[in-house]
Enzyme design. Structure first.
Site, PDB file in Angstrom:
ATOM      1  N   ASP A  64       0.859  -1.202   0.150  1.00 55.80           N
ATOM      2  CA  ASP A  64      -0.019   0.376  -0.358  1.00 55.80           C
ATOM      3  C   ASP A  64       0.412   1.051   0.145  1.00 55.80           C
ATOM      4  O   ASP A  64       0.319   2.431  -0.435  1.00 55.80           O
ATOM      5  CB  ASP A  64      -0.753  -0.290   0.871  1.00 55.80           C
ATOM      6  CG  ASP A  64      -0.346   0.165   2.720  1.00 55.80           C
ATOM      7  OD1 ASP A  64       0.955  -0.245   2.359  1.00 55.80           O
ATOM      8  OD2 ASP A  64      -0.794   0.059   3.914  1.00 55.80           O
ATOM      9  N   GLY A  65       2.460   1.138   0.836  1.00 52.02           N
ATOM     10  CA  GLY A  65       2.845   2.458   0.629  1.00 52.02           C
ATOM     11  C   GLY A  65       3.629   2.523  -0.968  1.00 52.02           C
ATOM     12  O   GLY A  65       3.514   4.375  -1.050  1.00 52.02           O
ATOM     13  N   ARG A  69       3.246   6.813  -2.183  1.00 50.16           N
ATOM     14  CA  ARG A  69       4.425   7.895  -2.459  1.00 50.16           C
ATOM     15  C   ARG A  69       3.607   8.533  -3.395  1.00 50.16           C
ATOM     16  O   ARG A  69       4.036   9.540  -3.756  1.00 50.16           O
ATOM     17  CB  ARG A  69       5.009   7.279  -3.184  1.00 50.16           C
ATOM     18  CG  ARG A  69       5.336   6.169  -3.463  1.00 50.16           C
ATOM     19  CD  ARG A  69       7.173   5.829  -3.958  1.00 50.16           C
ATOM     20  NE  ARG A  69       6.460   4.546  -5.387  1.00 50.16           N
ATOM     21  CZ  ARG A  69       6.955   4.489  -6.808  1.00 50.16           C
ATOM     22  NH1 ARG A  69       6.049   5.758  -6.599  1.00 50.16           N
ATOM     23  NH2 ARG A  69       6.715   3.511  -7.331  1.00 50.16           N
TER      24      ARG A  69
END
Length: 69
Positions: A64-65, A69
């Site tokens: 999910d990061g 970003r």
């Protein structure tokens, strides 16, 4: 139809999977886009050349990061 892929740049398996996904969709005559720095290496359109309102799906690969970003 345009699909945007967002693989994690820190995870080589995510980049490899993105290449396979891009190839699959391209065989189906779907336009695939990635971030500009990855597009040329993967034979897809740069995001900067794609009308954002025409992107139908976003696929985040690597966690999910990646999309945050």
């Amino acid at each position: 139809m345009i699909i945007a892929l967002f693989p994690s740049k820190k995870k080589p398996p995510a980049l490899a999977l993105a290449q396979k996904i891009a190839a699959f969709f391209q065989q189906k005559k779907v336009t695939v886009a990635m971030e500009d720095d990855l597009a040329g290496k993967n034979g897809v359109k740069p995001l900067s050349e794609v009308p954002i309102n025409e992107i139908k799906f976003l696929i985040s690969i690597g966690g999910d990061g990646t999309i945050l970003r």
